[in-house]
Design an enzyme around this catalytic site. Structure first.
Site, PDB file in Angstrom:
ATOM      1  N   PHE A   1       1.917   2.900 -18.278  1.00 19.63           N
ATOM      2  CA  PHE A   1       3.016   3.787 -18.656  1.00 19.63           C
ATOM      3  C   PHE A   1       4.295   3.321 -17.979  1.00 19.63           C
ATOM      4  CE2 PHE A   1       1.709   7.603 -21.005  1.00 19.63           C
ATOM      5  CZ  PHE A   1       0.413   7.208 -21.260  1.00 19.63           C
TER       6      PHE A   1
ATOM      7  N   LYS B   1       2.343  -7.170 -15.798  1.00 24.45           N
ATOM      8  CA  LYS B   1       1.113  -6.504 -15.357  1.00 24.45           C
ATOM      9  C   LYS B   1      -0.121  -7.088 -16.030  1.00 24.45           C
ATOM     10  CE  LYS B   1       3.404  -2.673 -13.597  1.00 24.45           C
ATOM     11  NZ  LYS B   1       3.168  -1.807 -12.450  1.00 24.45           N
TER      12      LYS B   1
ATOM     13  N   ASN C   1       5.812  11.906  -4.901  1.00 27.88           N
ATOM     14  CA  ASN C   1       6.819  12.029  -5.964  1.00 27.88           C
ATOM     15  C   ASN C   1       6.550  13.293  -6.777  1.00 27.88           C
ATOM     16  OD1 ASN C   1       5.009  11.294  -8.287  1.00 27.88           O
ATOM     17  ND2 ASN C   1       4.827   9.428  -7.079  1.00 27.88           N
TER      18      ASN C   1
ATOM     19  N   ASP D   1       4.597   3.046  -4.674  1.00 33.14           N
ATOM     20  CA  ASP D   1       4.556   1.593  -4.506  1.00 33.14           C
ATOM     21  C   ASP D   1       4.410   1.192  -3.034  1.00 33.14           C
ATOM     22  OD1 ASP D   1       4.790   0.856  -7.235  1.00 33.14           O
ATOM     23  OD2 ASP D   1       6.891   1.431  -7.182  1.00 33.14           O
TER      24      ASP D   1
ATOM     25  N   LYS E   1       1.043  14.431  15.297  1.00 34.16           N
ATOM     26  CA  LYS E   1       2.322  14.785  14.673  1.00 34.16           C
ATOM     27  C   LYS E   1       3.479  14.099  15.404  1.00 34.16           C
ATOM     28  CE  LYS E   1       5.046  18.761  13.346  1.00 34.16           C
ATOM     29  NZ  LYS E   1       5.367  20.132  13.702  1.00 34.16           N
TER      30      LYS E   1
ATOM     31  N   PRO F   1      -1.319  -1.610  -3.405  1.00 39.28           N
ATOM     32  CA  PRO F   1      -1.773  -2.455  -4.515  1.00 39.28           C
ATOM     33  C   PRO F   1      -1.277  -1.878  -5.834  1.00 39.28           C
ATOM     34  CG  PRO F   1      -3.577  -1.104  -3.686  1.00 39.28           C
ATOM     35  CD  PRO F   1      -2.421  -0.901  -2.748  1.00 39.28           C
ATOM     36  N   ASP F   2      -1.009  -2.733  -6.789  1.00 35.80           N
ATOM     37  CA  ASP F   2      -0.666  -2.265  -8.137  1.00 35.80           C
ATOM     38  C   ASP F   2      -1.993  -2.104  -8.888  1.00 35.80           C
ATOM     39  OD1 ASP F   2      -0.008  -2.148 -10.909  1.00 35.80           O
ATOM     40  OD2 ASP F   2       1.965  -2.988 -10.437  1.00 35.80           O
ATOM     41  N   ILE F   3      -2.382  -0.859  -9.093  1.00 37.25           N
ATOM     42  CA  ILE F   3      -3.713  -0.579  -9.668  1.00 37.25           C
ATOM     43  C   ILE F   3      -3.799  -1.120 -11.095  1.00 37.25           C
ATOM     44  CG2 ILE F   3      -5.367   1.255 -10.246  1.00 37.25           C
ATOM     45  CD1 ILE F   3      -3.991   2.928  -8.004  1.00 37.25           C
TER      46      ILE F   3
ATOM     47  N   LYS G   1       7.239  -5.348 -18.451  1.00 41.42           N
ATOM     48  CA  LYS G   1       6.085  -4.778 -17.732  1.00 41.42           C
ATOM     49  C   LYS G   1       4.766  -5.245 -18.344  1.00 41.42           C
ATOM     50  CE  LYS G   1       7.920  -1.055 -15.497  1.00 41.42           C
ATOM     51  NZ  LYS G   1       8.379   0.315 -15.396  1.00 41.42           N
TER      52      LYS G   1
END
Ligand code: CTP
Length: 396
Positions: free
Chosen positions: A324, A342, A208, A276, A286, A304-306, A338
């Protein structure tokens, strides 16, 4: 402040006259100013007026043997509590960022072992130039303070950021730098920043646009307050702040591993834009996908969601866990959702529906279990400081 002194470097610019008033104002607060005037500065203020206000000899040339015999330039740069460059021209910041030393001012900046505070003043187009931006970033990464210039009508008739801040603000910033807040001394803080990169094959990946700027600025502000900072960073093109422990990672799995290895910590600040999803299998060779009749499809596995993982640790959970959230709408509702989902203690939310992404300025809202606090609109460095101040208060 009666035992404090600064080395004030005045560089060329219409705003140079303001530094005379600054010398007087600092004197009133008990701060002694020893002054170096560059050649260009002498077009705007004279050594005589500087000496009259500071009550000290004013220094101008590198190879003045009398000065060298009295006090060498190395000694001059070190027998002070803080070096202040005001006004700071694009030229002096360029030299300092690149380690050039061809006159007394630039040599003193290279030789000093003290903190340096720059108060830039220049034309708005110069301030916006990518080369100046790079230099400011380098100076900040090296641990210097670079103030944001004021916005307004400039001497050249243009409008925008580039004006030297008012003397009252300069004085306040200098006094703050002379008595730094070390309230995070002895604390270990773990910060993630930047994007993650999830490989498709040896040459392609999914990622991203995160630049890492906000996370790096937060790490630098926490370091300035005395914290031991571990910065776990995805691939970015900006320089890491001096004095923080940098752990470079690529993927979300590597990031989680680096974070867990760096525990225990007093606080965890999850600024990274973690992907994600990752391609379920990364090819060792390749991939050749061109020219087929069927659309190409790919299978993804969830990362995994750290933030969630660290928030829910049974053992070793940092006392303060901050996430954040970048939202385009219903910021408060999403941020509170959130916070619950979380299990973290705070969410720093920003509304990215405007020009925040990739822009200079930002404004955030801090959501805790007890309520919400909104920051003013400020530069990303000032936002970092605003957040660091609240972390310092919470941990003390
Ligand atoms: N985060 C994380 N690990 C992930 C994903 C996110 O640690 N795999 C952290 C980020 O560092 C950030 C927060 O979680 O602190 C962002 O939450 P997230 O739910 O991912 O928000 P968005 O990316 O904005 O996604 P969405 O709004 O679509 O839920």
């Amino acid at each position: 402040m009666s035992d404090r002194s600064i080395l004030l470097i005045i560089t060329g610019g219409v705003a140079a006259f303001k530094s005379l008033e600054l010398i007087r104002e600092l004197g009133r607060a008990g701060v002694r100013s020893r002054v170096i005037l560059t050649k260009a500065a002498q077009e705007f203020v004279t050594p005589l007026s500087v000496s009259a206000l500071s009550g000290e000899k004013c220094f101008t040339e590198l190879f003045d043997l009398d000065d060298e015999a009295e006090m060498g330039h190395i000694e001059l740069s070190r027998s002070t509590d803080l070096v202040v460059v005001c006004p700071a021209s694009a030229d002096i910041m360029g030299k300092a960022a690149n380690g050039l030393a061809n006159d007394l001012a630039s040599t003193a900046l290279l030789a000093t072992d003290k903190r340096v505070l720059y108060a830039p003043a220049m034309n708005v187009r110069m301030w916006d130039h990518p080369a100046v931006k790079r230099n400011v970033e380098t100076l900040r990464a090296d641990g210097s303070i670079v103030l944001e210039p004021d916005e307004g009508l400039m001497a050249c008739g243009e409008f925008g950021p580039g004006r030297l801040p008012e003397v009252a603000r300069l004085k306040e910033e200098i006094l703050a730098a002379l008595s730094p807040d070390r309230s995070l001394e002895g604390k270990h803080i773990l910060v993630t920043a930047g994007p993650t990169r999830e490989p498709i094959d040896p040459v392609r990946y999914i990622s991203n646009h995160s630049s890492g700027r906000q996370g790096y600025a937060i790490a630098a502000s926490l370091r300035d307050r005395g914290a031991k900072v571990t910065l776990v960073s995805g691939p970015v093109s900006i320089q890491p702040p001096e004095g923080v422990e940098l752990k470079k990672v690529e993927t979300a799995l590597e990031m989680l591993n680096a974070v867990e290895t760096a525990l225990p910590a007093d606080a965890f600040i999850s600024v990274a834009a973690v992907a994600d999803w990752r391609p379920a299998t990364a090819s060792d060779t390749k991939l050749k996908l061109k020219g087929g009749d069927e659309p190409v499809s790919m299978t993804f596995a969830e990362n995994p969601d750290i933030l969630k993982t660290i928030s829910n640790l049974a053992e070793n959970r940092p006392g303060l866990v901050i996430g954040f959230a970048a939202e385009t709408n219903d910021v408060a509702a999403h941020a509170q959702g959130k916070l619950q989902r979380k299990g973290c203690d705070w969410i720093v939310a920003n509304d990215v529906s405007g020009d925040v992404m990739g822009g200079e300025n930002n404004e955030v809202s801090l959501f805790t279990k007890d309520g919400m606090e909104a920051s003013p609109r400020m530069s990303k460095a000032q936002i970092a400081d605003w957040i660091a101040a609240r972390i310092a208060k919470a941990l003390s």
